[in-house]
Design a protein around this motif. Sequence first.
Motif, PDB file in Angstrom:
ATOM      1  N   LEU A 176       0.728  -1.144   0.020  1.00 36.99           N
ATOM      2  CA  LEU A 176      -0.028   0.053   0.054  1.00 36.99           C
ATOM      3  C   LEU A 176       0.903   1.196   0.012  1.00 36.99           C
ATOM      4  N   LEU A 177       2.264   0.898   0.075  1.00 33.97           N
ATOM      5  CA  LEU A 177       3.047   2.411  -0.090  1.00 33.97           C
ATOM      6  C   LEU A 177       4.024   2.306  -1.220  1.00 33.97           C
ATOM      7  N   SER A 178       3.829   1.524  -2.136  1.00 34.26           N
ATOM      8  CA  SER A 178       4.787   1.306  -3.281  1.00 34.26           C
ATOM      9  C   SER A 178       4.708   2.541  -4.304  1.00 34.26           C
ATOM     10  N   GLY A 179       5.938   2.856  -4.830  1.00 34.01           N
ATOM     11  CA  GLY A 179       6.118   4.018  -5.432  1.00 34.01           C
ATOM     12  C   GLY A 179       5.677   3.848  -6.941  1.00 34.01           C
ATOM     13  N   THR A 180       5.998   4.804  -7.888  1.00 36.80           N
ATOM     14  CA  THR A 180       5.778   4.644  -9.272  1.00 36.80           C
ATOM     15  C   THR A 180       7.122   4.524  -9.849  1.00 36.80           C
ATOM     16  N   ALA A 181       6.870   3.582 -10.948  1.00 33.94           N
ATOM     17  CA  ALA A 181       8.146   3.368 -11.764  1.00 33.94           C
ATOM     18  C   ALA A 181       8.267   4.327 -12.617  1.00 33.94           C
ATOM     19  N   VAL A 182       9.555   4.705 -12.919  1.00 35.06           N
ATOM     20  CA  VAL A 182       9.931   5.917 -14.202  1.00 35.06           C
ATOM     21  C   VAL A 182      10.783   5.335 -15.248  1.00 35.06           C
ATOM     22  N   ALA A 183      10.288   5.836 -16.308  1.00 34.65           N
ATOM     23  CA  ALA A 183      11.025   5.385 -17.389  1.00 34.65           C
ATOM     24  C   ALA A 183      12.316   6.359 -17.615  1.00 34.65           C
ATOM     25  N   SER A 184      13.400   5.702 -18.245  1.00 38.92           N
ATOM     26  CA  SER A 184      14.748   6.740 -18.438  1.00 38.92           C
ATOM     27  C   SER A 184      15.270   6.378 -20.015  1.00 38.92           C
ATOM     28  N   GLY A 185      15.931   7.352 -20.295  1.00 35.78           N
ATOM     29  CA  GLY A 185      16.857   7.101 -21.384  1.00 35.78           C
ATOM     30  C   GLY A 185      15.886   6.900 -22.732  1.00 35.78           C
ATOM     31  N   SER A 186      16.373   5.962 -23.587  1.00 26.63           N
ATOM     32  CA  SER A 186      15.501   5.804 -24.684  1.00 26.63           C
ATOM     33  C   SER A 186      14.508   4.800 -24.767  1.00 26.63           C
ATOM     34  N   ALA A 187      14.470   4.275 -23.494  1.00 33.29           N
ATOM     35  CA  ALA A 187      13.473   3.111 -23.233  1.00 33.29           C
ATOM     36  C   ALA A 187      12.075   3.434 -23.374  1.00 33.29           C
ATOM     37  N   ARG A 188      11.282   2.578 -23.851  1.00 40.67           N
ATOM     38  CA  ARG A 188       9.873   3.114 -23.695  1.00 40.67           C
ATOM     39  C   ARG A 188       9.318   3.262 -22.363  1.00 40.67           C
ATOM     40  N   VAL A 213      -0.674  -2.371  -8.972  1.00 43.12           N
ATOM     41  CA  VAL A 213      -1.500  -3.071  -7.884  1.00 43.12           C
ATOM     42  C   VAL A 213      -2.054  -2.185  -6.906  1.00 43.12           C
ATOM     43  N   GLU A 214      -1.074  -1.585  -6.500  1.00 43.77           N
ATOM     44  CA  GLU A 214      -0.971  -0.655  -5.216  1.00 43.77           C
ATOM     45  C   GLU A 214      -2.216   0.311  -5.489  1.00 43.77           C
ATOM     46  N   LYS A 215      -2.051   0.968  -6.764  1.00 48.76           N
ATOM     47  CA  LYS A 215      -3.157   1.978  -7.077  1.00 48.76           C
ATOM     48  C   LYS A 215      -4.406   1.399  -7.036  1.00 48.76           C
ATOM     49  N   THR A 216      -4.592   0.386  -7.612  1.00 52.17           N
ATOM     50  CA  THR A 216      -5.912  -0.272  -7.844  1.00 52.17           C
ATOM     51  C   THR A 216      -6.541  -0.763  -6.499  1.00 52.17           C
ATOM     52  N   LYS A 255     -10.453  -5.782   2.296  1.00 49.40           N
ATOM     53  CA  LYS A 255      -9.292  -6.604   2.785  1.00 49.40           C
ATOM     54  C   LYS A 255      -9.361  -7.967   1.791  1.00 49.40           C
ATOM     55  N   ALA A 256     -10.268  -8.437   1.411  1.00 43.13           N
ATOM     56  CA  ALA A 256     -10.566  -9.700   0.788  1.00 43.13           C
ATOM     57  C   ALA A 256      -9.854  -9.522  -0.584  1.00 43.13           C
ATOM     58  N   ALA A 257     -10.377  -8.202  -1.083  1.00 50.42           N
ATOM     59  CA  ALA A 257      -9.644  -7.889  -2.443  1.00 50.42           C
ATOM     60  C   ALA A 257      -8.226  -7.686  -2.293  1.00 50.42           C
ATOM     61  N   GLN A 258      -7.695  -6.866  -1.380  1.00 48.98           N
ATOM     62  CA  GLN A 258      -6.372  -6.818  -1.414  1.00 48.98           C
ATOM     63  C   GLN A 258      -5.444  -8.019  -1.159  1.00 48.98           C
ATOM     64  N   TYR A 259      -6.051  -9.093  -0.500  1.00 49.61           N
ATOM     65  CA  TYR A 259      -5.416 -10.339  -0.593  1.00 49.61           C
ATOM     66  C   TYR A 259      -5.175 -10.909  -2.009  1.00 49.61           C
ATOM     67  N   ALA A 260      -6.442 -10.838  -2.441  1.00 52.70           N
ATOM     68  CA  ALA A 260      -6.312 -11.580  -4.041  1.00 52.70           C
ATOM     69  C   ALA A 260      -5.274 -10.748  -4.819  1.00 52.70           C
ATOM     70  N   TRP A 261      -5.355  -9.471  -4.885  1.00 55.16           N
ATOM     71  CA  TRP A 261      -4.306  -8.561  -5.713  1.00 55.16           C
ATOM     72  C   TRP A 261      -2.840  -9.240  -5.100  1.00 55.16           C
ATOM     73  N   VAL A 262      -2.607  -9.416  -3.929  1.00 57.06           N
ATOM     74  CA  VAL A 262      -1.321  -9.710  -3.465  1.00 57.06           C
ATOM     75  C   VAL A 262      -0.907 -11.329  -4.070  1.00 57.06           C
ATOM     76  N   ARG A 263      -1.817 -11.989  -3.655  1.00 57.33           N
ATOM     77  CA  ARG A 263      -1.451 -13.471  -4.170  1.00 57.33           C
ATOM     78  C   ARG A 263      -1.099 -13.382  -5.702  1.00 57.33           C
TER      79      ARG A 263
END
Length: 249
Positions: free
Chosen positions: A8-20, A158-161, A167-175
């Motif tokens: 529930l605290l994960s950050g956002t991935a960031v692209a760099s360079g010429s990658a998509r 997943v964190e954002k969604t 709680k049950a839905a969160q567990y389902a995402w973690v699985r």
Amino acid sequence: MGLIVSLLLSGTAVASGSARPVPTGKAALTKNPIYTTGEFDFTECKELSRQPDDVDSYKIYLDHLMDCLNLSWGEEFKQAGLPFAKPKVRYITTAAKTGCGKYPAGYAAGMYCSLDKTMWILIYKYQLADPSEMDLFDTIAHEYGHYVQDRIGIMPTVEKTSRRASKAAQYAWVRRLELQAACFSGAFVGSVWHSLGRDQFDWDDLLDRTSGDVLHGKAKNIRYWSMRGWNGNGPGVCNTFSAPASKVA
């Protein structure tokens, strides 16, 4: 198997360079470019020897496995057109303070913390007493799988969604996250298996000792995804986010 305590605290991935750009939303989960890369290209990873109760030899052993993982996954990221960077890793034998809070011995074999972008690998006393054990191999490959999920947009999505889910839905995402990491681990181990000099018993025994829970999934599903990765030798077979609920329960 590792437990994501920072979901529930994960950050956002960031692209760099010429990658998509790193994908977001549903595309990150079900149509991620990492699923299109095929089998791992680097299939050699000879295990280094370890000495009983010699922590330094275990750390050297794990560092070598990290080199293998970086080579294998780095090439997959390149083929997917996604930005890659080597993860940070810490090896511990007692409780430690992480960016995601205290990580106590006995809580989980390993942990990936998205806040400090670090894999935390716990070396147990029973492992130090048995240099032939394979749990550490599986653990570091599994936690690397969580790092991959963070880098390719799956974990942040997943964190954002799931932020406002029950709680049950969160567990389902973690699985789904955990079972995908099990698949990623199985794919890597399977890809280098012929170079390890191990007997098939080592892998079979690892699967036989698998136990499940509400966050990691049922034991039969952990075995299913581990074997799916093993047979597929790459991340393309590890799309747990399109799998039916019965396979991620």
